[in-house]
Write a protein that holds these residues in place. Structure first.
Motif: not given
Length: 183
Positions: A90-104, A125-128
């Protein structure tokens, strides 16, 4: 995983001290703090993903063990592996999931970042985002293999009555010799 300790008791969370997660964590730390700086590229990027995905389900399972005081089971290992794989994908494929992940993750890291780096607020954090990273979720299965090997399960004799299974299908039973069959 109910391996006895020197006192004869299982230590909650001991699964995270198995050699597989320890090697995965060492590879992750070495890669992220040394190898990526020395040789950034595709290999070091994938190595981080594989090492992290091999380690994290062990951490989840150990945390579950500490909180619930229930030894790891194959089913719990499967859930930890699936949950890790789903969140990673989800983090790799979804911008919304990535935003939640980097904040958490930034919030979770904040106490250490504040002590070590002197930061005054959580740092994201930085996620590619990279769909080609999703194949690395296969590393999550390692926890299932380790737990399956460590947790004693029922033998085939426990699952089916021995008399109900033809001899050719019972390789765990000694085959009768012609002399014993004549009796």
């Amino acid at each position: 995983m109910s391996r006895p300790t020197t006192a004869g008791r299982r230590v909650p969370g001991e699964l995270v001290l198995h050699p597989v997660p320890l090697v995965a964590l060492a590879v992750l730390l070495l890669n992220d703090h040394v190898l990526k700086a020395a040789a950034p590229g595709w290999v070091t990027g994938k190595l981080s993903d594989v090492a992290g995905l091999a380690f994290f389900p062990f951490l989840l399972l150990a945390a579950r063990d500490v909180v619930t005081r229930r030894a790891p089971t194959v089913a719990a290992a499967q859930v930890a592996a699936a949950l890790t794989a789903l969140v990673f994908a989800a983090v790799k494929l979804s911008a919304a999931a990535r935003d939640v992940y980097v904040d958490v993750v930034g919030a979770l890291r904040f106490p250490v970042d504040a002590l070590v780096g002197g930061v005054a607020a959580p740092v994201r954090v930085v996620v590619q985002p990279d769909a080609t990273d999703v194949w690395t979720v296969l590393a999550c299965a390692v926890v299932v293999l380790v737990v399956r090997r460590a947790v004693p399960g029922p033998s085939p004799r426990d699952l089916v009555g021995e008399q109900d299974v033809p001899l050719a299908v019972r390789p765990w039973c000694p085959q009768p010799s012609p002399a014993t069959m004549r009796r």
